[in-house]
Design a protein around this motif. Structure first.
Motif: not given
Length: 246
Positions: A176-183
């Motif tokens: 999780a990063e800044d309210g988003e999903l990072v893949v």
């Protein structure tokens, strides 16, 4: 007005009574003030502590789910034929009745991998990102990823997807990063639902690049946010980046 000449008598008796009355009033007044101050202070502490307590419970709620002993829906990699996988103490092993543990009939084994917590939907509530590894023989190492949120005290699946194998779209970092999903997947241009294998001419152990893609929750599903970014792989290996526990 009090006539002091009558108060201060020679034997001092009247004076003593007067002093006692004055001191008694003073003490009562002080007690009343102190009681009021104490009540105000206690009320103030309660108002400040309650939001912190609520927020703390909110952040830790998904962490209370025992994903080591949990039933997951069918693996997105398709390594196992069952419609659901029940982990016990973080593992699943095929029944001994299945001769040779044939993957097409069942599945050799499934093991719980990394569990990462963080807000991936932008609502300031934590979700859980769970990685599973299903064994089907050989050195293949693709993984199954599940993202759960908490609704009404129960875990609800938001998304499940598969990753590739090490240099061929294997997971470098999912967080999780800044309210988003990072893949982040190893390879060039690798992303969920896109090409994972053969994006660069390297051995499975040693990817030269990784691709970062961000996904934003729109209320019903995750959508890609912006274009994928390709970076050089600083480690030179296909080992995932270990995230510190928050």
């Amino acid at each position: 007005m009090i006539d002091l000449s009558r108060v201060f008598t020679p034997n001092g008796t009247t004076l003593g009574v007067f002093v006692c009355l004055v001191m008694g009033c003073t003490v009562a007044a002080c007690d009343g003030t102190a009681g009021s101050a104490t009540a105000t202070s206690s009320s103030s502490r309660t108002e400040q502590s309650e939001p912190r307590t609520v927020a703390s419970k909110s952040r830790s709620s998904i962490r209370q789910i025992d994903f080591k002993n949990f039933t997951y829906p069918k693996l997105p990699t398709g390594k196992c034929s069952m419609d659901e996988i029940r982990l016990i103490n973080g593992t699943y092993n095929a029944p001994e009745s299945i001769a040779g543990k044939i993957p097409s009939v069942d599945c050799w084994s499934v093991a719980l991998g990394a569990i990462t917590h963080g807000d991936v939907t932008g609502d300031d509530e934590e979700e859980a990102i769970i990685e599973l590894y299903a064994e089907r023989g050989g050195t293949e190492a693709s993984e199954d990823v599940y993202i759960y949120t908490l609704k009404g005290g129960n875990p609800v699946l938001l998304w499940k997807f598969e990753t590739g194998d090490r240099a061929d779209g294997g997971p470098r970092r999912i967080a999780a990063e800044d309210g988003e999903l990072v893949v982040e997947l190893f390879g060039v241009g690798t992303a969920i639902g896109k090409k994972l294998w053969g994006t660069e001419d390297v051995g499975a152990c040693c990817p030269k690049h990784f691709t970062r893609t961000k996904y934003k929750w729109n209320g019903t599903q995750f959508q890609q946010d912006g274009s994928p970014e390709v970076f050089e792989n600083p480690s030179g290996s296909s080992a995932p980046v270990m995230l510190p526990s928050p």
